[in-house]
Design a protein around this motif. Structure first.
Motif, PDB file in Angstrom:
ATOM      1  N   SER A 275     -19.735 -14.143   0.884  1.00 23.68           N
ATOM      2  CA  SER A 275     -18.475 -13.427   1.113  1.00 23.68           C
ATOM      3  C   SER A 275     -17.484 -13.834   0.033  1.00 23.68           C
ATOM      4  CB  SER A 275     -17.905 -13.781   2.486  1.00 23.68           C
ATOM      5  OG  SER A 275     -16.616 -13.213   2.649  1.00 23.68           O
ATOM      6  N   PRO A 276     -16.711 -12.891  -0.504  1.00 28.78           N
ATOM      7  CA  PRO A 276     -15.780 -13.234  -1.578  1.00 28.78           C
ATOM      8  C   PRO A 276     -14.454 -13.811  -1.105  1.00 28.78           C
ATOM      9  CG  PRO A 276     -15.746 -10.880  -1.182  1.00 28.78           C
ATOM     10  CD  PRO A 276     -16.804 -11.440  -0.269  1.00 28.78           C
ATOM     11  N   ASN A 277     -14.152 -13.703   0.183  1.00 30.20           N
ATOM     12  CA  ASN A 277     -12.806 -14.030   0.669  1.00 30.20           C
ATOM     13  C   ASN A 277     -12.801 -15.264   1.563  1.00 30.20           C
ATOM     14  OD1 ASN A 277     -11.586 -11.806  -0.641  1.00 30.20           O
ATOM     15  ND2 ASN A 277     -12.359 -10.464   0.962  1.00 30.20           N
ATOM     16  N   VAL A 278     -13.345 -16.364   1.048  1.00 25.33           N
ATOM     17  CA  VAL A 278     -13.418 -17.578   1.849  1.00 25.33           C
ATOM     18  C   VAL A 278     -12.715 -18.739   1.146  1.00 25.33           C
ATOM     19  CG1 VAL A 278     -15.534 -16.913   3.051  1.00 25.33           C
ATOM     20  CG2 VAL A 278     -15.684 -18.142   0.879  1.00 25.33           C
ATOM     21  N   PHE A 279     -12.307 -19.731   1.945  1.00 24.12           N
ATOM     22  CA  PHE A 279     -11.645 -20.935   1.454  1.00 24.12           C
ATOM     23  C   PHE A 279     -10.450 -20.578   0.557  1.00 24.12           C
ATOM     24  CE2 PHE A 279     -15.971 -22.219   2.639  1.00 24.12           C
ATOM     25  CZ  PHE A 279     -15.630 -23.055   3.683  1.00 24.12           C
ATOM     26  N   MET A 280     -10.413 -20.994  -0.694  1.00 23.81           N
ATOM     27  CA  MET A 280      -9.244 -20.710  -1.523  1.00 23.81           C
ATOM     28  C   MET A 280      -9.094 -19.228  -1.838  1.00 23.81           C
ATOM     29  SD  MET A 280      -7.685 -23.464  -1.612  1.00 23.81           S
ATOM     30  CE  MET A 280      -6.352 -22.957  -2.688  1.00 23.81           C
ATOM     31  N   GLN A 281     -10.154 -18.444  -1.643  1.00 21.37           N
ATOM     32  CA  GLN A 281     -10.083 -17.000  -1.859  1.00 21.37           C
ATOM     33  C   GLN A 281      -9.781 -16.231  -0.562  1.00 21.37           C
ATOM     34  OE1 GLN A 281     -10.137 -15.495  -4.773  1.00 21.37           O
ATOM     35  NE2 GLN A 281     -10.524 -17.362  -5.937  1.00 21.37           N
ATOM     36  N   PHE A 282      -9.548 -16.934   0.518  1.00 18.99           N
ATOM     37  CA  PHE A 282      -9.214 -16.283   1.789  1.00 18.99           C
ATOM     38  C   PHE A 282      -7.956 -15.441   1.604  1.00 18.99           C
ATOM     39  CE2 PHE A 282      -7.169 -16.856   6.151  1.00 18.99           C
ATOM     40  CZ  PHE A 282      -7.914 -15.842   6.733  1.00 18.99           C
ATOM     41  N   ASP A 283      -8.023 -14.192   2.029  1.00 15.06           N
ATOM     42  CA  ASP A 283      -6.958 -13.226   1.749  1.00 15.06           C
ATOM     43  C   ASP A 283      -6.680 -12.407   3.015  1.00 15.06           C
ATOM     44  OD1 ASP A 283      -5.157 -11.632   0.350  1.00 15.06           O
ATOM     45  OD2 ASP A 283      -6.721 -10.253  -0.329  1.00 15.06           O
ATOM     46  N   PRO A 284      -5.984 -12.983   3.992  1.00 12.94           N
ATOM     47  CA  PRO A 284      -5.829 -12.292   5.274  1.00 12.94           C
ATOM     48  C   PRO A 284      -4.979 -11.031   5.182  1.00 12.94           C
ATOM     49  CG  PRO A 284      -4.459 -14.265   5.210  1.00 12.94           C
ATOM     50  CD  PRO A 284      -5.302 -14.279   3.966  1.00 12.94           C
ATOM     51  N   HIS A 285      -5.444  -9.989   5.861  1.00 13.40           N
ATOM     52  CA  HIS A 285      -4.739  -8.704   5.819  1.00 13.40           C
ATOM     53  C   HIS A 285      -5.217  -7.823   6.967  1.00 13.40           C
ATOM     54  CE1 HIS A 285      -8.462  -8.194   3.430  1.00 13.40           C
ATOM     55  NE2 HIS A 285      -8.524  -7.035   4.077  1.00 13.40           N
ATOM     56  N   LEU A 286      -4.508  -6.730   7.157  1.00 14.78           N
ATOM     57  CA  LEU A 286      -4.888  -5.682   8.098  1.00 14.78           C
ATOM     58  C   LEU A 286      -5.103  -4.413   7.281  1.00 14.78           C
ATOM     59  CD1 LEU A 286      -2.060  -6.490  10.651  1.00 14.78           C
ATOM     60  CD2 LEU A 286      -4.478  -6.997  10.996  1.00 14.78           C
ATOM     61  N   THR A 287      -6.286  -3.854   7.332  1.00 19.52           N
ATOM     62  CA  THR A 287      -6.612  -2.689   6.500  1.00 19.52           C
ATOM     63  C   THR A 287      -6.193  -1.402   7.197  1.00 19.52           C
ATOM     64  OG1 THR A 287      -8.522  -3.884   5.622  1.00 19.52           O
ATOM     65  CG2 THR A 287      -8.452  -1.505   5.239  1.00 19.52           C
ATOM     66  N   LEU A 288      -5.403  -0.595   6.480  1.00 16.01           N
ATOM     67  CA  LEU A 288      -4.973   0.698   7.010  1.00 16.01           C
ATOM     68  C   LEU A 288      -5.781   1.849   6.433  1.00 16.01           C
ATOM     69  CD1 LEU A 288      -1.101   0.235   6.844  1.00 16.01           C
ATOM     70  CD2 LEU A 288      -2.569   0.026   8.857  1.00 16.01           C
ATOM     71  N   LEU A 289      -5.984   1.833   5.111  1.00 15.89           N
ATOM     72  CA  LEU A 289      -6.653   2.929   4.410  1.00 15.89           C
ATOM     73  C   LEU A 289      -7.591   2.364   3.346  1.00 15.89           C
ATOM     74  CD1 LEU A 289      -3.472   5.096   3.667  1.00 15.89           C
ATOM     75  CD2 LEU A 289      -5.206   5.661   5.385  1.00 15.89           C
ATOM     76  N   ALA A 290      -8.615   3.144   2.988  1.00 14.69           N
ATOM     77  CA  ALA A 290      -9.526   2.743   1.914  1.00 14.69           C
ATOM     78  C   ALA A 290      -9.732   3.922   0.961  1.00 14.69           C
ATOM     79  CB  ALA A 290     -10.879   2.320   2.483  1.00 14.69           C
ATOM     80  N   ASN A 291      -9.676   3.622  -0.332  1.00 15.02           N
ATOM     81  CA  ASN A 291      -9.942   4.642  -1.365  1.00 15.02           C
ATOM     82  C   ASN A 291      -9.142   5.925  -1.111  1.00 15.02           C
ATOM     83  OD1 ASN A 291     -12.044   2.985  -2.577  1.00 15.02           O
ATOM     84  ND2 ASN A 291     -13.285   3.522  -0.806  1.00 15.02           N
ATOM     85  N   GLU A 292      -7.868   5.770  -0.825  1.00 15.18           N
ATOM     86  CA  GLU A 292      -7.023   6.909  -0.454  1.00 15.18           C
ATOM     87  C   GLU A 292      -6.746   7.806  -1.664  1.00 15.18           C
ATOM     88  OE1 GLU A 292      -5.580   9.605   1.531  1.00 15.18           O
ATOM     89  OE2 GLU A 292      -6.037   7.825   2.716  1.00 15.18           O
ATOM     90  N   THR A 293      -6.923   9.118  -1.480  1.00 11.01           N
ATOM     91  CA  THR A 293      -6.722  10.078  -2.573  1.00 11.01           C
ATOM     92  C   THR A 293      -5.573  11.054  -2.305  1.00 11.01           C
ATOM     93  OG1 THR A 293      -8.382  11.556  -1.588  1.00 11.01           O
ATOM     94  CG2 THR A 293      -9.161   9.967  -3.244  1.00 11.01           C
ATOM     95  N   HIS A 294      -4.907  10.939  -1.168  1.00  9.01           N
ATOM     96  CA  HIS A 294      -3.832  11.873  -0.825  1.00  9.01           C
ATOM     97  C   HIS A 294      -2.723  11.796  -1.874  1.00  9.01           C
ATOM     98  CE1 HIS A 294      -0.502  13.697   1.401  1.00  9.01           C
ATOM     99  NE2 HIS A 294      -1.419  14.228   2.189  1.00  9.01           N
ATOM    100  N   ASN A 295      -2.188  12.963  -2.240  1.00  8.39           N
ATOM    101  CA  ASN A 295      -1.191  12.965  -3.321  1.00  8.39           C
ATOM    102  C   ASN A 295       0.157  12.365  -2.901  1.00  8.39           C
ATOM    103  OD1 ASN A 295      -0.163  15.040  -1.755  1.00  8.39           O
ATOM    104  ND2 ASN A 295      -0.689  16.676  -3.183  1.00  8.39           N
ATOM    105  N   GLY A 296       0.350  12.122  -1.612  1.00 10.35           N
ATOM    106  CA  GLY A 296       1.581  11.473  -1.166  1.00 10.35           C
ATOM    107  C   GLY A 296       1.456   9.970  -1.012  1.00 10.35           C
ATOM    108  N   PHE A 297       0.295   9.425  -1.367  1.00  6.23           N
ATOM    109  CA  PHE A 297       0.036   7.999  -1.136  1.00  6.23           C
ATOM    110  C   PHE A 297       1.001   7.113  -1.923  1.00  6.23           C
ATOM    111  CE2 PHE A 297      -2.792   4.206  -2.109  1.00  6.23           C
ATOM    112  CZ  PHE A 297      -2.621   3.613  -0.869  1.00  6.23           C
ATOM    113  N   ALA A 298       1.157   7.366  -3.207  1.00  4.05           N
ATOM    114  CA  ALA A 298       2.003   6.516  -4.054  1.00  4.05           C
ATOM    115  C   ALA A 298       3.446   6.501  -3.552  1.00  4.05           C
ATOM    116  CB  ALA A 298       1.945   6.983  -5.508  1.00  4.05           C
ATOM    117  N   ALA A 299       3.955   7.660  -3.151  1.00  6.55           N
ATOM    118  CA  ALA A 299       5.333   7.725  -2.659  1.00  6.55           C
ATOM    119  C   ALA A 299       5.483   6.938  -1.359  1.00  6.55           C
ATOM    120  CB  ALA A 299       5.737   9.183  -2.438  1.00  6.55           C
TER     121      ALA A 299
END
Length: 200
Positions: free
Chosen positions: A135-159
């Motif tokens: 796993s890439p996200n362990v120990f010093m690379q642990f990166d806790p988060h809550l995922t909302l979207l993946a690979n989003e392409t909607h044109n309003g995403f950046a705004a």
């Protein structure tokens, strides 16, 4: 199969995810929460042989049998290079300690023939952790988060992301327990295998 051992957040954290999901829906984007996936903070996720499930569940149950809930804070958001959208989770000492303990507990049961996911090309510093722990996200690379979207392409995403940066989402809550679930290619729980609740 890919299995995630994760922290279960309290209602205030789930409510923030729900609110942000509703805001995204009004802009035409459908989050994982809106699709019915459970809100969770990954502690350790990798692939396992099917035969490992009973041993994994027993080991995690032993590791967390005396757990107590502790504070969990969501502070801001993050857009990744490949247009995933996260709510950032504070990397507290208690959360880091839990993730470390779960990694050491679960790692012995994992598959050994795993290959790095494509997105890791953007994060070479994570490769040593992946090679050792699967796993890439362990120990010093642990990166806790809550995922909302993946690979989003909607044109309003950046705004939308720009608006989040101006008004960062924030919530105070707790870790209420630890769960184990089979996950899909986006790390979203599709089948809960076990949940262990912590004492208040």
């Amino acid at each position: 199969m890919s299995i995630d051992v994760y922290a279960i957040p309290s209602r205030s954290i789930v409510d923030l995810v729900a609110k942000t999901s509703s805001d995204l829906a009004r802009h035409g984007m459908r989050t994982f929460f809106a699709q019915g996936h459970a809100v969770h903070v990954t502690l350790y996720m990798t692939r396992y042989p099917m035969s490992a499930e009973p041993q994994l569940k027993a080991a995690v149950a032993r590791a967390v049998k005396d757990c107590r809930s502790f504070p969990l804070v969501v502070e801001g958001s993050e857009r990744t290079a490949s247009n995933w959208l996260f709510l950032r989770v504070g990397r507290s000492v208690a959360l880091q300690r839990l993730a470390d303990e779960i990694t050491l507990t679960a790692e012995p049961f994992r598959s050994r023939d795993v290959t790095p996911p494509a997105w890791m090309g953007e994060y070479p510093a994570k490769l040593p952790a992946f090679e050792r722990y699967g796993s890439p996200n362990v120990f010093m690379q642990f990166d806790p988060h809550l995922t909302l979207l993946a690979n989003e392409t909607h044109n309003g995403f950046a705004a939308f992301v720009a608006e989040l940066e101006k008004n960062p989402p924030r919530a105070n809550g707790t870790v209420e327990g630890v769960g184990i679930g089979i996950v899909d290619a986006n790390g979203q729980v599709v089948k809960t295998l076990a949940e262990y609740r912590c004492a208040p």
